[in-house]
Design an enzyme around this catalytic site. Structure first.
Site, PDB file in Angstrom:
ATOM      1  CD  GLU A   1      43.945  34.543  -1.963  1.00 16.67           C
ATOM      2  OE1 GLU A   1      45.105  34.716  -1.569  1.00 16.67           O
ATOM      3  OE2 GLU A   1      43.675  34.019  -3.058  1.00 16.67           O
ATOM      4  CE1 TYR A  21      44.878  38.030  -1.388  1.00 19.04           C
ATOM      5  CE2 TYR A  21      45.197  38.764   0.875  1.00 19.04           C
ATOM      6  CZ  TYR A  21      45.286  37.778  -0.094  1.00 19.04           C
ATOM      7  OH  TYR A  21      45.767  36.541   0.244  1.00 19.04           O
TER       8      TYR A  21
END
Ligand code: GDP
Ligand code: MN
Length: 390
Positions: A197, A109
């Site tokens: 993101e 992530y």
């Protein structure tokens, strides 16, 4: 403003961040063509809605052949996808992204966002990426690493290497990770993003770092600097009344209550919502017409309130300063000429040209309940709505 994954992926490409090859499609036929253009399968077909959590909600499908890709796309196009983020009403799927499916070895992530408390852009990363990131944040917060970025230095090579080490990347992976982070950071700054993101950032079977998902949110106040990004707007994903409000440059946010509010100034708008609540009512919206509204803008605002089926009463609460009360009154009358006012209307006008405003309203023939002050107005609006229901 939010944009779709396929659009965010295009931005990633422009900034040198590797993404899977793919194309968006609005029909099953287009999806089949997109798959054929990619060459041999397997393919991944992903719904394009402004929401995360698509994987868990059944919005990510795999196909071996172009025929199967078309068929899977046909199944999900037109359906309503309910994810953790959409609320129970879900989102209608109007578009899918067809990409070459990767063999994913590991999922990480990485994101960039603004941390208001630190007054810095921060990079957040974790070796536990993928669909369980929210659970990781709750149960194993030590697996999530945060780094502040100095606005003068930008994201340095040193910082990106440090983060790469924290994620447990090999030397070769760090070599790819550093320019990837810098590309994301350049995108973040140059396009005035509020969020970039990548989840998951995937390491594929050949050891390549690839952004398997792409999410970009933008600062609305900076959109005027980026016409290319503004053109990516998808009004299908927005509340229709909020879209209408943005045409008039109004600060409007729809809420669940039944009393429509028209106020000037964000502080007064919030106080109005509070006082309605404390009188036992519930505001249907936040609406700040601003300090320099024209009659046309006010008419637009009033029409938006009138068109809302939830609205059972309207409270206009204006404290005229630069904003003149007579302009507000003109706008209200103009809108009421086109749309019938079927609900109780309570008006409090105070300040600049209040008397002129009251005169315009009283001569308009509209059925208006005048209020002495803000509290009186809120009480009257709540009472009239209750009476109308009984
Ligand atoms: P989200 O659930 O809305 O975040 O959608 P994602 O695009 O992140 O997809 C959900 C999950 O599908 C990812 O976390 C991956 O595990 C998986 N996935 C997405 N694309 C691929 C792919 O090309 N190959 C494989 N094997 N898995 C994928
Ligand atoms: Mn994702």
């Amino acid at each position: 403003m939010k944009i779709h994954e396929y659009q965010a992926a295009e931005l990633f490409r422009r900034y040198g961040v590797r993404v899977p090859e793919g194309k968006d499609a609005a029909t099953a036929q287009e999806a089949g063509q997109a798959a054929r253009a990619l060459g041999a399968g397997p393919y991944v077909i992903k719904v394009q809605v402004h929401s995360g959590g698509r994987g868990k909600a059944g919005g990510v499908k795999f196909a071996e052949t172009a025929e199967e890709a078309a068929q899977k796309a046909g199944e999900i196009l037109g359906m309503t996808l309910v994810t953790k983020q959409t609320g129970p009403q879900g989102r209608v799927v109007r578009r899918v992204l067809v990409s070459r499916a990767m063999k994913i070895a590991r999922e990480y992530y990485v994101s960039l966002t603004v941390d208001g408390a630190r007054e810095r852009v921060v990079m957040i990363a974790s070796p536990a990426g993928g669909m369980e990131i929210e659970e990781t944040a709750k149960e194993a917060p030590e697996k999530i690493h945060t780094m502040e970025i100095d606005p003068y230095l930008g994201l340095t090579v040193y910082q990106a290497r440090e983060m790469g080490k924290k994620l447990g990347f090999s030397q070769d992976e760090i070599k790819q990770f550093v320019p990837l982070c810098q590309g994301l950071y350049r995108l973040f700054v140059e396009k005035d993003c509020s969020l970039v993101e990548v989840n998951p950032l995937a390491v594929d079977a050949e050891g390549n770092l690839v952004a398997a998902d792409a999410k970009v949110n933008l600062d609305d106040n900076a959109l005027f600097r980026h016409p290319d990004i503004a053109a990516m707007r998808d009004v299908n994903e927005e509340e229709p009344r909020e879209t209408e409000a943005s045409k008039y440059d109004l600060n409007y946010i729809g809420l669940d209550g039944n009393i429509g509010c028209m106020v000037n100034g964000a502080g007064l708008a919030m106080a109005t919502m509070d006082i309605i609540q404390s009188c036992g009512g519930s505001p249907a919206n936040f609406l700040d017409v601003g300090g320099s509204a024209t009659a046309e803008k006010v008419a637009g605002a009033f029409s938006i309130l009138l068109s809302d089926a939830k609205v059972e009463g309207i409270f206009i609460n204006i404290f005229g300063g630069i904003m003149r009360c007579d302009i507000i009154a003109e706008g209200v009358v103009e809108a009421a000429r086109k749309l019938e006012v079927k609900v109780p209307l309570v008006v409090r006008l105070e300040g600049t040209n209040a008397e002129a405003g009251k005169k315009i309203l009283s001569e308009s023939g509209l059925n208006i309940t005048a209020a002495e002050d803000m509290a009186d107005g809120a009480r009257k609006a709540c009472r009239l709505v209750k009476e109308a229901r009984a």
